[in-house]
Enzyme design. Structure first.
Site, short mmCIF file in Angstrom:
data_model
loop_
_atom_site.label_atom_id
_atom_site.label_comp_id
_atom_site.label_asym_id
_atom_site.label_seq_id
_atom_site.Cartn_x
_atom_site.Cartn_y
_atom_site.Cartn_z
N GLU A 117 0.86 -1.19 0.00
CA GLU A 117 0.00 0.00 0.00
C GLU A 117 0.89 1.23 0.00
O GLU A 117 1.80 1.36 0.83
CB GLU A 117 -0.94 0.05 1.20
N LYS A 177 -5.64 22.00 -8.43
CA LYS A 177 -5.35 23.04 -9.41
C LYS A 177 -4.66 22.45 -10.64
O LYS A 177 -3.78 21.59 -10.53
CB LYS A 177 -4.47 24.12 -8.79
N LYS A 204 -15.43 7.97 6.06
CA LYS A 204 -16.46 8.76 6.73
C LYS A 204 -17.23 9.60 5.71
O LYS A 204 -18.41 9.88 5.90
CB LYS A 204 -15.84 9.65 7.80
N PHE A 205 -16.57 9.97 4.62
CA PHE A 205 -17.24 10.75 3.58
C PHE A 205 -18.24 9.90 2.81
O PHE A 205 -19.32 10.36 2.45
CB PHE A 205 -16.21 11.38 2.65
N GLU A 206 -17.89 8.65 2.54
CA GLU A 206 -18.84 7.74 1.90
C GLU A 206 -20.06 7.54 2.78
O GLU A 206 -21.20 7.48 2.29
CB GLU A 206 -18.18 6.40 1.60
N ASP A 216 -3.23 12.40 -3.00
CA ASP A 216 -3.55 13.82 -3.12
C ASP A 216 -4.01 14.13 -4.55
O ASP A 216 -3.30 13.85 -5.51
CB ASP A 216 -2.31 14.64 -2.78
N ASP A 223 -11.75 10.16 -4.13
CA ASP A 223 -13.06 10.79 -3.95
C ASP A 223 -13.16 12.09 -4.75
O ASP A 223 -14.05 12.90 -4.50
CB ASP A 223 -13.33 11.06 -2.46
N ASP A 255 10.82 6.85 0.31
CA ASP A 255 10.24 7.17 -0.99
C ASP A 255 9.76 5.91 -1.69
O ASP A 255 10.53 4.95 -1.86
CB ASP A 255 11.29 7.89 -1.84
N GLU A 283 5.00 4.95 3.58
CA GLU A 283 4.55 6.28 3.97
C GLU A 283 5.75 7.05 4.51
O GLU A 283 6.59 6.47 5.21
CB GLU A 283 3.45 6.18 5.04
#
Length: 276
Positions: free
Chosen positions: A96, A175, A243-245, A171, A207, A148, A121
């Site tokens: 991951e 823009k 949580k957004f789903e 991310d 998302d 990395d 990470e």
């Protein structure tokens, strides 16, 4: 304070972030400072596969870095790793990339004990948080690289060796002038495809619909991959709802497979509808 022995000189911004850690104890000081120095050195060296985010570490995360990192955080070495030796067994390996604070990573590893997971990470608070979850859930099938991702994949992961790769909510760089910073770009996808075994899978999720559209185009153009679905995929059961789903926001999943598969390593599938 000076950098740890053998480390590069520190930037002023790094000094500002390190100073509060000295009050948390010598062991915590050493390991947390080492983690921050590694990220600072990478930033100044010009690595572009990630952007270092500012963030505070709680005392629990600092303790986890001090006490648990020696066991669960793998050192970067410029040679192929033997992950079967790392985990003490032969099992499929899932990488991951960019696990954030690690909650979904820990949930997936706990739900799929037959697989071994390697999270990558660079964000120290996220590494500390996942180490806490590893300890709380007694997860023996999860290890971490704080390095990395491009270098880990290029130098430590053997070609055609992974059962799967997860890239969840990278991310989106909203823009237009920042789109070049997005992680899912053709060269990186080609590298991922080269490390996935035939029949293994690449699962991306976002998302942000414009990013989903770019992901679909980039993944579809990679000759080493084929889409397991017609467009976007149903959410696999193993990926926890965000949580957004739960609030009704859309998420787009994409599941592609490494071509020339004899015996595909299938991620679990779900009949739940994909976001449109």
């Amino acid at each position: 304070r000076r950098a740890l022995d053998g480390a590069a000189p520190r930037s002023e911004a790094l000094e500002d972030r390190i100073e509060p850690l000295h009050r948390l104890g010598r062991a915590a000081d050493h390991h947390a400072v080492a983690a921050l120095e590694a990220v600072d050195a990478a930033r100044r060296a010009g690595i572009r596969s990630y952007v270092v985010r500012a963030g505070r570490m709680g005392s629990g995360q600092v303790r986890a870095l001090a006490e648990l990192a020696p066991r669960y955080v793998l050192p970067f070495e410029p040679r192929p790793a033997d992950f079967s030796e790392t985990f003490g067994r032969k099992a499929p390996h899932i990488v991951e990339i960019g696990f954030g604070m690690g909650d979904a990573t820990a949930q997936i590893a706990q739900a799929r004990p037959e697989l071994d997971f390697i999270g990558i990470e660079v964000h120290p608070p996220g590494v500390g948080a996942l180490l806490q979850r590893i300890e709380e859930r007694a997860l023996s099938n999860l290890r971490i690289f704080q390095h990395d991702a491009v270098e880990v994949l290029e130098q430590m992961v053997a070609p055609a060796s992974l059962a799967g790769v997860h890239v969840f909510f990278p991310d989106p760089w909203h823009k237009k002038r920042h789109h070049k910073r997005r992680l899912i770009q053709a060269p990186f996808v080609a590298l991922l495809a080269s490390r996935i075994a035939p029949g293994g899978y690449l699962h991306c999720a976002t998302d942000w619909q414009p990013y989903a559209e770019q992901m679909l185009a980039v993944l579809s153009a990679e000759p080493g991959l084929r889409n397991r679905f017609d467009g976007y995929a149903p959410r696999p059961d193993y990926r926890p709802l965000t949580k957004f789903e739960n609030r009704g926001h859309g998420v787009w999943d994409l599941v592609f497979e490494r071509r020339d598969a004899a015996s595909p390593v299938n991620p679990p599938r779900s009949p739940s509808p994909s976001a449109r």
